[in-house]
Enzyme design. Structure first.
Site, PDB file in Angstrom:
ATOM      1  N   GLU A   1       0.835  -1.198   0.000  1.00 17.79           N
ATOM      2  CA  GLU A   1       0.000   0.000   0.000  1.00 17.79           C
ATOM      3  C   GLU A   1       0.876   1.257   0.000  1.00 17.79           C
ATOM      4  O   GLU A   1       2.083   1.191   0.229  1.00 17.79           O
ATOM      5  CB  GLU A   1      -0.922  -0.002   1.210  1.00 17.79           C
ATOM      6  CG  GLU A   1      -0.183   0.115   2.548  1.00 17.79           C
ATOM      7  CD  GLU A   1      -1.133   0.416   3.707  1.00 17.79           C
ATOM      8  OE1 GLU A   1      -1.443   1.608   3.874  1.00 17.79           O
ATOM      9  OE2 GLU A   1      -1.531  -0.510   4.415  1.00 17.79           O
TER      10      GLU A   1
ATOM     11  N   VAL B   1      -5.704  -0.358   2.694  1.00 22.24           N
ATOM     12  CA  VAL B   1      -5.764  -1.812   2.518  1.00 22.24           C
ATOM     13  C   VAL B   1      -6.811  -2.180   1.473  1.00 22.24           C
ATOM     14  O   VAL B   1      -6.542  -2.943   0.534  1.00 22.24           O
ATOM     15  CB  VAL B   1      -6.055  -2.510   3.860  1.00 22.24           C
ATOM     16  CG1 VAL B   1      -6.404  -3.986   3.647  1.00 22.24           C
ATOM     17  CG2 VAL B   1      -4.852  -2.400   4.793  1.00 22.24           C
TER      18      VAL B   1
ATOM     19  N   SER C   1     -14.237  -0.116   9.235  1.00 23.79           N
ATOM     20  CA  SER C   1     -13.391   0.038   8.061  1.00 23.79           C
ATOM     21  C   SER C   1     -13.882  -0.800   6.885  1.00 23.79           C
ATOM     22  O   SER C   1     -14.319  -1.948   7.045  1.00 23.79           O
ATOM     23  CB  SER C   1     -11.953  -0.370   8.405  1.00 23.79           C
ATOM     24  OG  SER C   1     -11.152  -0.422   7.237  1.00 23.79           O
ATOM     25  N   ALA C   2     -13.759  -0.222   5.696  1.00 26.39           N
ATOM     26  CA  ALA C   2     -14.068  -0.958   4.464  1.00 26.39           C
ATOM     27  C   ALA C   2     -13.111  -2.116   4.235  1.00 26.39           C
ATOM     28  O   ALA C   2     -13.396  -3.010   3.425  1.00 26.39           O
ATOM     29  CB  ALA C   2     -14.020  -0.003   3.269  1.00 26.39           C
TER      30      ALA C   2
ATOM     31  N   LYS D   1      -5.131  -2.971  13.670  1.00 25.15           N
ATOM     32  CA  LYS D   1      -4.496  -1.921  14.473  1.00 25.15           C
ATOM     33  C   LYS D   1      -5.032  -1.968  15.905  1.00 25.15           C
ATOM     34  O   LYS D   1      -6.238  -2.081  16.127  1.00 25.15           O
ATOM     35  CB  LYS D   1      -4.733  -0.552  13.838  1.00 25.15           C
ATOM     36  CG  LYS D   1      -4.068  -0.396  12.473  1.00 25.15           C
ATOM     37  CD  LYS D   1      -4.316   0.974  11.896  1.00 25.15           C
ATOM     38  CE  LYS D   1      -3.585   1.152  10.564  1.00 25.15           C
ATOM     39  NZ  LYS D   1      -4.210   0.375   9.466  1.00 25.15           N
TER      40      LYS D   1
END
Length: 302
Positions: free
Chosen positions: A24, A105, A139-140, A158
């Protein structure tokens, strides 16, 4: 079909069937200051090459999707200002309007799949934020793991997130969560979270076989490989836990929301640990790059 610009190194690897590992770019634009961001990116790429694979750092530059960056492009991105942070919702819009953006990500998985790359090494995935039962901040990355067939190597999610809820959402969406070499789900800066991982595998070859088997069965989505940080670099839960709580309290007090939350928290934790969190972050990314290269080699061998 979207026009993809491949770096010469990645184009050669695709032509020869060499193993590729996606990387990424938000770690460059939003994760570290210059020049440490570029130095770290180069070190991660060098680690993958040393392990017998080819790195493919992904970004959108002036409206064009790049899979693999040249040294000059990496340097330019590392110093660029106001770079968009791209996920599934906005990567197409950035390309369509000629923008420049770094991939999270989710966006990296999308681009990697378009390019035929099956392995992606990162630091930690996004997940369910604390307080999501009222904020709905999820989060997607989690839905992408359920949708896009890429094996993602990370040091877990995380540690600033709600890890139990993150594991629940992954389970609900049928995402294999594989702890590498241990039974405990790692917590980014710490090797153990106190939560058992649903699956354990001890070799890159087993992980590659699991990916191949999912493909053969027609199962959608990828795999999350949770690779614990090397022991000498970990920050124990009892040390990092109170620092994370203080950072979360400060974010709430300042009204930090949405995509701004994670960079704010990471900066707060960096200052509170006198830089130890960043040292650990770099170590775990390099560790994930090594494992990602091993998985890519195993898949290429098949």
């Amino acid at each position: 079909m979207i026009d993809i610009h491949y770096s010469p190194e990645v184009a050669d690897a695709r032509a020869s069937g060499a193993p590729l590992v996606a990387l990424e770019s938000t770690i460059i634009t939003h994760g570290m200051p210059w020049p440490q961001n570029v130095e770290t990116a180069r070190e991660v790429e060098a680690t993958i090459r040393a392990e017998g694979a080819v790195p493919a750092t992904i970004a959108v530059l002036s409206g064009r999707l790049h899979v693999g960056l040249t040294d000059d492009e990496l340097e330019t991105l590392g110093q660029a200002k106001d770079v968009a942070k791209l996920s599934r919702a906005d990567i197409a819009a950035c390309i369509a309007t000629g923008g420049t953006g770094a991939t999270t990500v989710a966006a990296t998985m999308i681009a990697a799949h378009l390019a035929g790359i099956r392995v992606f090494a990162t630091g930690g995935i996004g997940g369910v934020h604390r307080g999501a039962e009222t904020s709905f901040d999820i989060s997607a990355d989690l839905i992408e793991l359920a949708t896009t067939p890429v094996t993602v190597v990370a040091a877990g999610a995380k540690a600033i997130l709600d890890l139990p809820k993150t594991l629940e959402v992954l389970e609900t969406n049928g995402v294999p969560v594989i702890a590498y070499g241990q039974d405990d789900f790692p917590a980014f800066w710490s090797r153990a979270s106190g939560l058992g991982a649903p699956l354990r595998m001890d070799s890159a070859e087993d992980i590659a076989r699991a990916a191949e088997t999912r493909t053969a069965m027609g199962l959608s989505g990828g795999q999350l490989v949770a690779n614990p940080i090397p022991q000498e670099y970990e920050i124990a839960q009892e040390v990092i836990g109170p620092i994370i709580e203080a950072a979360l309290d400060e974010a709430e007090a300042q009204g930090i929301k949405g995509k701004a939350v994670t960079p704010f928290l990471l900066d707060h934790i960096f200052r509170a640990t006198d830089g130890a969190s960043l040292t650990a972050n770099i170590a775990l990314v390099l560790n994930n790059a090594r494992l990602g290269a091993g998985i890519a080699r195993a898949l290429a061998g098949k």
